[in-house]
Design an enzyme around this catalytic site. Structure first.
Site, short mmCIF file in Angstrom:
data_model
loop_
_atom_site.label_atom_id
_atom_site.label_comp_id
_atom_site.label_asym_id
_atom_site.label_seq_id
_atom_site.Cartn_x
_atom_site.Cartn_y
_atom_site.Cartn_z
N ASP A 136 0.83 -1.21 0.00
CA ASP A 136 0.00 0.00 0.00
C ASP A 136 0.86 1.25 0.00
O ASP A 136 0.51 2.26 -0.60
CB ASP A 136 -0.85 0.04 1.28
CG ASP A 136 -2.20 -0.62 1.09
OD1 ASP A 136 -2.43 -1.18 0.00
OD2 ASP A 136 -3.01 -0.58 2.04
N ASN A 192 -14.46 3.07 5.68
CA ASN A 192 -14.25 3.10 7.13
C ASN A 192 -12.96 3.85 7.43
O ASN A 192 -12.90 4.70 8.30
CB ASN A 192 -14.17 1.68 7.69
CG ASN A 192 -15.54 1.22 8.11
OD1 ASN A 192 -16.29 1.98 8.71
ND2 ASN A 192 -15.86 -0.02 7.79
N GLY A 193 -11.91 3.49 6.68
CA GLY A 193 -10.70 4.28 6.69
C GLY A 193 -10.85 5.32 5.59
O GLY A 193 -11.49 5.06 4.57
N GLU A 208 -18.14 6.06 -3.17
CA GLU A 208 -18.74 5.42 -4.34
C GLU A 208 -20.27 5.46 -4.30
O GLU A 208 -20.91 5.46 -5.34
CB GLU A 208 -18.33 3.93 -4.39
CG GLU A 208 -16.88 3.71 -4.68
CD GLU A 208 -16.40 2.32 -4.28
OE1 GLU A 208 -17.24 1.41 -4.15
OE2 GLU A 208 -15.19 2.15 -4.09
N ASN A 209 -20.82 5.43 -3.07
CA ASN A 209 -22.26 5.18 -2.94
C ASN A 209 -23.11 6.31 -2.41
O ASN A 209 -24.33 6.18 -2.37
CB ASN A 209 -22.48 3.97 -2.01
CG ASN A 209 -21.87 2.71 -2.57
OD1 ASN A 209 -22.15 2.35 -3.71
ND2 ASN A 209 -21.03 2.05 -1.79
P1 ADP Z 1 -13.45 -0.12 4.34
O1 ADP Z 1 -12.68 1.14 4.49
O2 ADP Z 1 -13.54 -0.92 5.60
O3 ADP Z 1 -13.12 -0.91 3.10
P2 ADP Z 1 -15.88 0.55 2.90
O4 ADP Z 1 -15.12 1.15 1.77
O5 ADP Z 1 -16.66 -0.69 2.68
O6 ADP Z 1 -14.95 0.37 4.17
O7 ADP Z 1 -16.87 1.69 3.44
C1 ADP Z 1 -17.70 1.50 4.53
C2 ADP Z 1 -18.54 2.77 4.72
O8 ADP Z 1 -19.27 3.01 3.53
C3 ADP Z 1 -19.53 2.67 5.86
O9 ADP Z 1 -19.52 3.87 6.61
C4 ADP Z 1 -20.85 2.54 5.12
O10 ADP Z 1 -21.91 3.08 5.86
C5 ADP Z 1 -20.57 3.41 3.92
N1 ADP Z 1 -21.56 3.18 2.86
C6 ADP Z 1 -21.78 2.08 2.12
N2 ADP Z 1 -22.85 2.27 1.28
C7 ADP Z 1 -23.29 3.54 1.51
C8 ADP Z 1 -24.34 4.34 0.99
N3 ADP Z 1 -25.17 3.88 0.05
N4 ADP Z 1 -24.50 5.58 1.48
C9 ADP Z 1 -23.68 6.07 2.43
N5 ADP Z 1 -22.67 5.37 2.97
C10 ADP Z 1 -22.47 4.11 2.52
#
Ligand code: ADP
Length: 394
Positions: free
Chosen positions: A140, A200-201, A324-325
């Site tokens: 990383d 999350n990160g 992304e979401n």
């Molecule tokens: P990590 O860093 O552990 O890989 P992710 O990239 O999976 O984590 O991101 C997790 C976060 O993304 C959580 O806070 C989750 O609530 C948020 N998340 C996922 N889908 C959505 C959404 N549709 N709207 C807002 N937040 C989202």
């Protein structure tokens, strides 16, 4: 599991045969596996990483998987590992030899939660696939080896950097930087972009001519943006103050900053952004709203400072579960950046959920994109290149 080779990489035609995850190794594990033919979730007692790999390989070889390409461990030609910390030693991906393994071990103190697990994965793969199967470490931290001294040094006595390698390292934004270039049809040298990984990160990176020149994550993943449970930037004197006032050891304070802070700490509810957004909508929860405001404000502040660091950028990329979401969070972060030439297109932004594309308007000076991340693809490609002795910049 990805089928690829140099030709497929060139044509961007790598084939993903399988993806999945195994959670709660050490107890009753939850195994999720997804192939072309469908998705399967099962639970099974899985004692360690070796057992987890065994389980996956046995399932792949079974008729149930529908994967004719892989009938057993011998059909896996190489294994690539994401290794979180490569310290100053590893500036690019490397075939794992005993010496490289020692190098990864020597970085444990820089990533005590991650590198030991990476090593367990490497040893497990060695025992399942045999010592003859090449393994590759993809770091990383390698993406940020291009950081100039003024960006990676902290303004503390220089001998502390010399003695203990106290400096900024960061985490990879490589896949989205690569996809951004593809989307804009740019060469590496043309890409001046700010990438925001919000999951999350969370971290931001400033990329100039395709190379990282600054990043928000520091020596450890604690610095920078507000994250799910991590505080991000903080006055270092606060550590001592909390320690004295709350009767906690410095180690316990560090743990509080890592696991009880960020969105969770401010809201007092959860680190899950979806739940916070719902809480605001349904109950107008004040602290959920505050957590979201802090999160977005800090991200906007970093965009501003990285625009200054870069002398301007042509692109901003959102990635990670939130990036992304969540059109709402992207909109809140970009709100107030109109002066810098950032103008989101509401309908594009609302539609771009879990897929890649432009979310800014045609008149926006800075092109804003959402790009789902896929570091596994780059890990597979680096694995092929390393095994075949081809060098490639991180
Ligand atoms: P990590 O860093 O552990 O890989 P992710 O990239 O999976 O984590 O991101 C997790 C976060 O993304 C959580 O806070 C989750 O609530 C948020 N998340 C996922 N889908 C959505 C959404 N549709 N709207 C807002 N937040 C989202």
């Amino acid at each position: 599991m990805i089928a690829t080779d140099l030709e497929r990489i060139k044509l961007d035609q790598d084939v993903r045969l399988l993806r999945g995850e195994i959670e709660r190794i050490g107890g009753e594990a939850i195994i999720t596996l997804q192939t072309k033919s469908g998705r399967k979730t099962v639970t099974a007692p899985i004692r360690d990483m070796g057992a987890a790999l065994d389980f996956v390989i046995r399932w792949i070889a079974s008729d149930e998987s529908g994967l004719a390409e892989v009938r057993g461990p011998a059909d896996v030609h190489a294994v690539g590992h994401r290794v979180v910390h490569g310290g100053e030693r590893f500036s690019e991906s490397a075939v794992i030899t005993d010496d490289v393994l020692k190098g990864i071990e020597s970085c444990i103190e820089l990533a005590p939660l991650h590198n030991p697990n990476n090593i367990k994965g490497i040893l497990a793969a060695r025992s399942v696939f045999g010592p003859g199967t090449p393994q590759v470490a993809v770091f990383d931290t390698a993406f940020h080896h291009s950081l100039p001294e003024h960006a990676y040094l902290y303004a503390i006595p220089y001998h502390l950097y010399r003695r203990h390698k106290i400096r900024r390292y960061g985490t990879s934004h490589r896949y989205v930087a690569y996809r951004y270039r593809r989307l804009r049809n740019q060469t590496r040298e043309q890409a001046n972009v700010i990438t925001l990984h919000l999951g999350n990160g969370c971290s931001a990176a400033a990329i100039q001519k395709g190379c990282s020149v600054d990043t928000s994550m520091g020596m450890t993943p604690l610095e920078g943006l507000v994250m799910g449970t991590r505080s991000g930037d903080l006055d270092p004197a606060i550590v001592n103050l909390i320690s004295g006032k709350e009767g906690l050891s410095p180690h316990e304070v560090e743990s509080l900053l890592n696991t009880q802070s960020g969105l969770l700490g401010i809201s007092g509810l959860t680190n899950d952004m979806r739940v916070l957004l719902d809480e605001v909508k349904e109950h107008d929860d004040r602290r959920a709203r505050l957590a979201i405001e802090l999160f977005c404000y800090r991200a906007r502040k970093y965009i501003g400072s990285f625009l200054a660091a870069l002398g301007g950028a042509e692109g901003i990329v959102f990635t990670g579960g939130i990036g992304e979401n969540s059109p709402e969070i992207r909109e809140r972060i970009c709100r107030g950046l109109e002066w810098a030439g950032v103008a989101l297109d509401d309908s594009r932004n609302q539609q771009m959920i879990g897929k890649e594309g432009l979310i800014s308007g045609d008149g926006s000076k800075i092109g804003v994109y959402a790009i789902p991340t896929d570091e596994e693809l780059l890990i597979a490609r680096d694995t092929v290149r390393c095994v075949l002795g081809e060098r490639h910049p991180s």
